[in-house]
Design an enzyme around this catalytic site. Structure first.
Site, PDB file in Angstrom:
ATOM      1  N   TYR A   1       0.833  -1.195   0.000  1.00 15.87           N
ATOM      2  CA  TYR A   1       0.000   0.000   0.000  1.00 15.87           C
ATOM      3  C   TYR A   1       0.872   1.250   0.000  1.00 15.87           C
ATOM      4  CZ  TYR A   1      -3.798   3.141   1.345  1.00 15.87           C
ATOM      5  OH  TYR A   1      -4.720   4.158   1.380  1.00 15.87           O
TER       6      TYR A   1
ATOM      7  N   GLU B   1      -8.447  12.421 -12.465  1.00 16.73           N
ATOM      8  CA  GLU B   1      -8.114  13.533 -11.587  1.00 16.73           C
ATOM      9  C   GLU B   1      -6.710  14.032 -11.894  1.00 16.73           C
ATOM     10  OE1 GLU B   1      -7.523  14.480  -6.805  1.00 16.73           O
ATOM     11  OE2 GLU B   1      -8.326  12.557  -7.464  1.00 16.73           O
TER      12      GLU B   1
ATOM     13  N   GLU C   1      -0.693   8.270  -6.954  1.00 15.30           N
ATOM     14  CA  GLU C   1      -1.462   9.481  -6.726  1.00 15.30           C
ATOM     15  C   GLU C   1      -0.855  10.714  -7.388  1.00 15.30           C
ATOM     16  OE1 GLU C   1      -2.416  10.002  -2.627  1.00 15.30           O
ATOM     17  OE2 GLU C   1      -3.486   8.092  -2.473  1.00 15.30           O
TER      18      GLU C   1
END
Length: 405
Positions: A164, A220, A297
């Site tokens: 993660y 995004e 991200e």
């Protein structure tokens, strides 16, 4: 563990039935599907109460209409242990049922032919990172024989496989991207998913929304908050299965690329994927990103603003796109929830539970979710709230078949 081995065996069995695990799924389909009389045969593909599951005791239509009594009943059922036991499909079922591939596809009501010419002419490529039992229901919900699927199974046993907030999560998608790009030149758009995603639109709706992008991408991509800049300004290493901050400064990004903020999930055209595999700027950025924190991200968001990447937009802030504007994924973060009309709230309060500050949707979220423009929602968990998943999949199947009529 025994459970892990059983789940690994389950995924392997499903792969034998539905295609090649970790690579692709592609089934032949009958061209005769375009005969109008063939539509009379579609009735057996509807999900009914006879199929079992929560829909047998819940009024899904009332839940989707937002009726309070139906939502409250669903909420009470989800906290009942006996109810959960009665609706869960055990691993043993899949292991045994997949001994007969033809019967498995028929009994689980997979769509083994396109529902329209429009859909057949617009194949998609999916990358799915799997670590959860929801996988088979997700695959059934998005399956169409003209699409291509790459499935990466997270073993949860070896820390180097998927960590993660670290690079291996991105590498899983990159592996699939390379395989999918080589296997066919026909697919139009790439969509990456995880095992706790679920569609909010039918395949026909997804196809039409992607056509409306006119070759553009939807993900995004916006200014990076100052608080997050340390994620890519310093070296991070994987130690004992965790991502660790080292305090060592990194070199600036290659080609003076401006790093932008985004998330892991994207809807991009085939040209974007070609750039990921071939553009020297992108390849250098990928290499540079491997020792950062949460590269998923910022990596895709940054590539989306590089000049010359197909479907990209200019770096100017006027072209910033938030997660609410992008159609890739609807995620509810706990700190953005609130009452309607609140200046701080982005969406209504979660009707399920929270895991790592993300809403795991409950049945009470469905009415709001299906009104959104996003293609998929995250997170769904049939073990926490089976009613949310069962009612949504029934709604989508009925809607897909109604589109034919």
């Amino acid at each position: 563990t025994i459970r892990m081995l059983r789940q690994r065996r389950l995924f392997m069995k499903l792969s034998l039935v539905l295609g090649s695990l970790w690579i692709y799924v592609l089934l032949d389909h009958p061209k005769a599907a375009w005969d109008p009389t063939y539509r009379l045969m579609y009735g057996w593909l509807e999900y009914t109460d006879d199929d079992g599951g929560p829909v047998k005791v819940c009024n899904c239509s009332a839940i989707l209409d937002g009726e309070r009594e139906a939502r409250e009943q669903a909420k009470l059922l989800t906290i009942t242990k006996d109810f959960h036991k009665s609706v869960q499909i055990p691993d043993e079922y899949y292991i045994n049922a997949t001994q007969d591939c033809r019967n498995f596809k028929r009994s689980r009501k997979y769509l083994t032919f396109p529902l329209s010419q429009e859909e057949e002419d617009f194949p998609l490529a999916y990358s799915i990172v799997v670590h959860h039992k929801n996988f088979e229901r997700l695959l059934r919900a998005i399956y169409a024989p003209q699409h291509f699927y790459c499935i990466h199974v997270d073993k949860k046993s070896d820390a180097s496989v998927v960590v993660y907030s670290a690079w291996p999560r991105v590498q899983a998608d990159l592996n699939c991207i390379g395989d999918l790009y080589k296997i066919s030149t026909k697919w139009k758009y790439f969509i990456n998913l995880c095992g706790q995603d679920f569609p909010l639109k039918t395949n026909l709706e997804i196809v039409r929304m992607l056509r409306s992008l006119n070759g553009g991408n939807s993900l995004e991509s916006e200014r990076m908050a100052d608080a997050k800049r340390s994620r890519f300004s310093y070296v991070h290493n994987i130690t004992n299965g965790d991502i660790q901050f080292t305090g060592v400064l990194k070199e600036p990004p290659p080609f003076n690329i401006q790093i932008l903020s985004g998330n892991a999930y994207i809807v991009v055209n085939r040209g974007f994927i070609r750039s990921v595999l071939e553009d020297k700027r992108v390849l250098a950025l990928i290499e540079w990103s491997k020792d950062t924190y949460s590269p998923d991200e910022f990596l895709w968001a940054t590539i989306q603003r590089l000049p010359g990447v197909p479907g990209s937009t200019w770096p100017n802030p006027k072209y910033d796109m938030t997660d609410m504007s992008a159609i890739a994924r609807m995620v509810k973060w706990v700190w953005h929830e609130g009452e309607e009309g609140s200046e701080q709230a982005v969406y209504p309060e979660c009707q399920g539970d929270h895991v790592r500050a993300i809403c795991v949707y409950g049945a009470g979220d469905l009415q709001w979710l299906i009104e959104q423009r996003h293609l998929f929602g995250n997170k769904f968990d049939a073990e926490r709230d089976p009613i949310a998943v069962f009612c949504l999949e029934k709604y989508l199947r009925q809607k897909a078949l109604a589109e034919l009529r």
